[in-house]
Write a protein that holds these residues in place. Structure first.
Motif, short mmCIF file in Angstrom:
data_model
loop_
_atom_site.label_atom_id
_atom_site.label_comp_id
_atom_site.label_asym_id
_atom_site.label_seq_id
_atom_site.Cartn_x
_atom_site.Cartn_y
_atom_site.Cartn_z
N CYS A 74 0.82 -1.22 0.00
CA CYS A 74 0.00 0.00 0.00
C CYS A 74 0.85 1.26 0.00
N TRP A 75 1.89 1.30 0.83
CA TRP A 75 2.72 2.50 0.92
C TRP A 75 3.52 2.75 -0.35
N GLY A 78 1.47 4.34 -4.05
CA GLY A 78 0.60 5.50 -3.88
C GLY A 78 0.64 6.11 -2.49
N GLY A 79 1.27 5.45 -1.53
CA GLY A 79 1.43 6.03 -0.21
C GLY A 79 0.22 5.95 0.69
N GLN A 80 -0.77 5.11 0.36
CA GLN A 80 -1.98 5.03 1.16
C GLN A 80 -2.42 3.60 1.39
N MET A 84 -5.85 4.79 5.38
CA MET A 84 -5.38 6.14 5.03
C MET A 84 -6.25 6.75 3.93
N LYS A 85 -6.70 5.92 3.00
CA LYS A 85 -7.61 6.42 1.96
C LYS A 85 -8.92 6.89 2.57
N ARG A 88 -8.32 10.09 4.31
CA ARG A 88 -7.76 11.10 3.41
C ARG A 88 -6.40 11.62 3.88
N ARG A 90 -2.00 10.68 3.31
CA ARG A 90 -1.05 9.98 2.45
C ARG A 90 0.35 10.05 3.05
N GLN A 92 4.28 10.09 2.32
CA GLN A 92 5.17 10.45 1.23
C GLN A 92 6.55 10.78 1.76
N PRO A 98 5.85 8.59 -3.16
CA PRO A 98 5.54 7.46 -2.25
C PRO A 98 6.85 6.81 -1.81
N LEU A 172 -5.00 15.06 2.85
CA LEU A 172 -5.35 15.40 1.47
C LEU A 172 -6.49 16.41 1.46
#
Length: 173
Positions: A74-75, A78-80, A84-85, A88, A90, A92, A98, A172
């Motif tokens: 996951c990390w 896309g970093g999420q 985390m999605k 919202r 992320r 980084q 990412p 985000l």
């Protein structure tokens, strides 16, 4: 344009904890699936190192690998994580990308160590009565609490894992 308008504001403690709780529930489901898949190898018995020997050790290593794979995949893509999605935020690197696999390993290792220490401390504190071991148990909780407090104390709202891996968690828009 400033950095916050392009990459988001730093994520706060409550949002991070909510995402972690969400991910803990998802990870628990994954680990239960792994456990269910391992039961035929132990004849339906509990998989303990004391009773299953090598299988018990393999089982514990497999649980760690699955946990790292969940967070690492996951990390690095896309970093999420799913948590985390939902909240919202992320993860980084400092330059906005990412994390890569070594970064994810550093973050996971530090986070897992802090989590295991806190869980052990909490478990030991659940025993009735008070003794000197309760003081030691309380000390096991301190690193995790200090890590969360560091978010508020640090001007950039980074945890110890963020600082060690040169990353940050952004909210985000």
């Amino acid at each position: 344009m400033d950095e916050e308008s392009t990459q988001g504001t730093p994520a706060g403690v409550l949002r991070r904890l909510a995402a972690l709780l969400y991910d803990a529930l998802l990870l628990t489901a994954l680990l239960l699936i792994v456990t269910f898949a391992m039961l035929p190898f132990s004849d339906g018995e509990a998989i303990l190192t004391s009773t299953q020997g090598t299988l018990g050790h393999l089982y514990h290593v497999l649980l760690l690998v699955v946990a790292f794979a969940y967070f690492g995949i996951c990390w690095t893509r896309g970093g999420q994580t799913l948590g985390m999605k939902a909240w919202r935020i992320r993860l980084q690197t400092i330059d906005g990308r990412p994390p890569n696999w070594p970064d994810a390993l550093v973050r996971f290792t530090i986070g897992a160590a802090l989590g295991i220490m806190a869980a052990l401390g909490w478990w030991y504190l659940q025993t009735p009565g008070w003794s000197l071991s309760d003081l030691a148990a309380g000390l096991l909780l301190l690193p995790a609490l200090a890590n969360l407090a560091w978010i508020r104390l640090n001007g950039t709202r980074q945890t110890l894992q963020d600082l060690a891996g040169q990353m940050r968690v952004r909210r985000l828009p």
